[in-house]
Design an enzyme around this catalytic site. Structure first.
Site, PDB file in Angstrom:
ATOM      1  N   CYS A 139      -9.932  12.951  10.249  1.00  0.00           N
ATOM      2  CA  CYS A 139     -10.262  13.255   8.857  1.00  0.00           C
ATOM      3  C   CYS A 139      -9.095  12.940   7.929  1.00  0.00           C
ATOM      4  O   CYS A 139      -9.144  13.257   6.737  1.00  0.00           O
ATOM      5  CB  CYS A 139     -10.681  14.721   8.705  1.00  0.00           C
ATOM      6  SG  CYS A 139      -9.415  15.912   9.187  1.00  0.00           S
ATOM      7  N   GLU A 152     -13.437   9.772   6.770  1.00  0.00           N
ATOM      8  CA  GLU A 152     -13.165  10.022   8.181  1.00  0.00           C
ATOM      9  C   GLU A 152     -13.200   8.682   8.898  1.00  0.00           C
ATOM     10  O   GLU A 152     -13.988   7.798   8.556  1.00  0.00           O
ATOM     11  CB  GLU A 152     -14.184  10.988   8.778  1.00  0.00           C
ATOM     12  CG  GLU A 152     -14.194  12.333   8.075  1.00  0.00           C
ATOM     13  CD  GLU A 152     -14.304  13.520   9.021  1.00  0.00           C
ATOM     14  OE1 GLU A 152     -14.363  13.314  10.249  1.00  0.00           O
ATOM     15  OE2 GLU A 152     -14.325  14.656   8.505  1.00  0.00           O
TER      16      GLU A 152
END
Length: 371
Positions: A326, A360
């Site tokens: 992330c 992400e």
């Protein structure tokens, strides 16, 4: 995305050419960021361009007798009153004005400073109301009336106090590779905010395991978002997570999906490495026969801080590494270590957070000489 507050509240950034423009910028930025590791095409997985968030947080602002949802003003001091938010899913968007009206009617806004929403894709909603005062029986009675009228669950929170009206979780149904998975998402715990992109992310990850066999080791498993679908592909899964509440949720989610080939262990990565190498003994590992596992594949989904050097070096023991990140910046740092022993064979970009800088990334690595 059509929003009267667009670019003002700090939740969204204005891009030329709208959603497609911002997605192109993100892709080009990350092509350059990872070009020293990977020269192939980065697969891109889009988000819906509106109503994509299943959880959200708002300030509750008092102005005389009126109350408003609010966000910090990104362009100047103060706050912006949020009358609408196309980021949140349709169920939260429809609930927001109704909830505010009921709070005003029941007069339970005293010392109320924040409201959080958590919604399933079918409209089941938990609302957390955050207070700077202790909540009494009178508050609970009025909040119960609101919950029943609006068909929601309400959590009242103040210092060292949590009052649950109904239940403190929703049940989400995810559709991944022609199968439905059920998850209990607990209020005030981490869940993937964008369910449609989450489905694509898990599906992509499962495709990377095509042709692999044996058992899987997963680090940072959370509440089993990846673990449970992955368990359908491997003989056994050994999954670690340091959070006790996440481990408890993962075990519950495993039961919900009639999965029985996962062992969840509450340990940090450092502790797990020490246990595996015989440096320390842990009671939490006493019932796990680690030598009975045939592990050639490891999956990691660390927090924004990424993995540390010990964790990266540990991951390189395995033939196949699948990494969901992330935070692309810490991913670059970790790939400096992982790429010494492994080749990157595939990458993907998942647009979990439209109209922001955040993405992400998914990376598949195979030990040099095996790819």
């Amino acid at each position: 995305m059509d929003c009267k507050h667009f670019g003002e509240c700090g939740a969204c950034i204005v891009y030329e050419n709208g959603y497609e423009g911002q997605l192109s910028e993100k892709l080009e930025l990350n092509r350059k960021r990872f070009e020293s590791f990977f020269s192939g095409d980065i697969a891109v997985f889009k988000s819906p361009d509106a109503h994509y968030r299943a959880r959200s947080e708002f300030k509750l602002w008092h102005e005389g007798d009126a109350i408003h949802y609010a966000m910090n003003n990104a362009t100047k001091d103060g706050v912006i009153f949020v009358e609408e938010c196309p980021q949140v899913n349709e169920y939260i968007a429809q609930l927001m004005p109704k909830l505010l009206e009921q709070i005003g009617k029941k007069k339970i806004d005293f010392k109320l400073f924040g409201i959080d929403f958590l919604s399933s894709s079918s409209g089941e909603i938990v609302v957390s109301m955050l207070y700077h005062r202790r909540l009494d029986d009178a508050w609970k009675e009025l909040a119960t009336e609101i919950a029943e009228r609006l068909g929601i669950y309400i959590i009242g929170r103040s210092r060292k106090q949590k009052v649950v009206i109904g239940q403190d979780y929703i049940t989400e149904h995810l559709h991944i590779q022609e199968r439905e998975y059920k998850f209990h998402y607990i209020e005030n715990s981490f869940t993937q905010p964008n369910p449609r992109v989450n489905e694509q992310m898990v599906s992509w990850a499962m495709k990377q395991f095509s042709g692999l066999s044996g058992d899987l080791l997963e680090l940072y498993c959370g509440a089993g978002n990846f673990t449970i679908p992955f368990a359908t592909l491997f003989d056994k899964v050994l999954a670690t997570e340091i959070s006790k509440s996440s481990i408890n949720a993962a075990k519950e989610n495993m039961k919900l999906n009639s999965i029985d080939n996962i062992e969840f262990v509450r340990m940090s990565v450092e502790e797990f490495v020490e246990a595996l190498d015989g440096v320390r003994e842990f009671r939490r590992m006493k019932d796990i026969e680690i030598n009975a596992y045939n592990i050639h594949t490891i999956f990691v989904d660390p927090p924004r801080s990424g993995m540390d050097e010990i964790s990266c070096n540990f991951a390189t023991r395995y033939d196949n590494i699948l990494y969901i990140s992330c935070n692309p910046e810490t991913l670059v740092r970790d790939l400096d270590i992982l790429s010494k022993t492994h080749d990157i064979t595939d990458m993907a970009l998942f647009d979990q957070f439209p109209y922001t800088h955040h993405v992400e990334m998914g990376v598949k690595l195979i030990k040099k000489g095996l790819s």
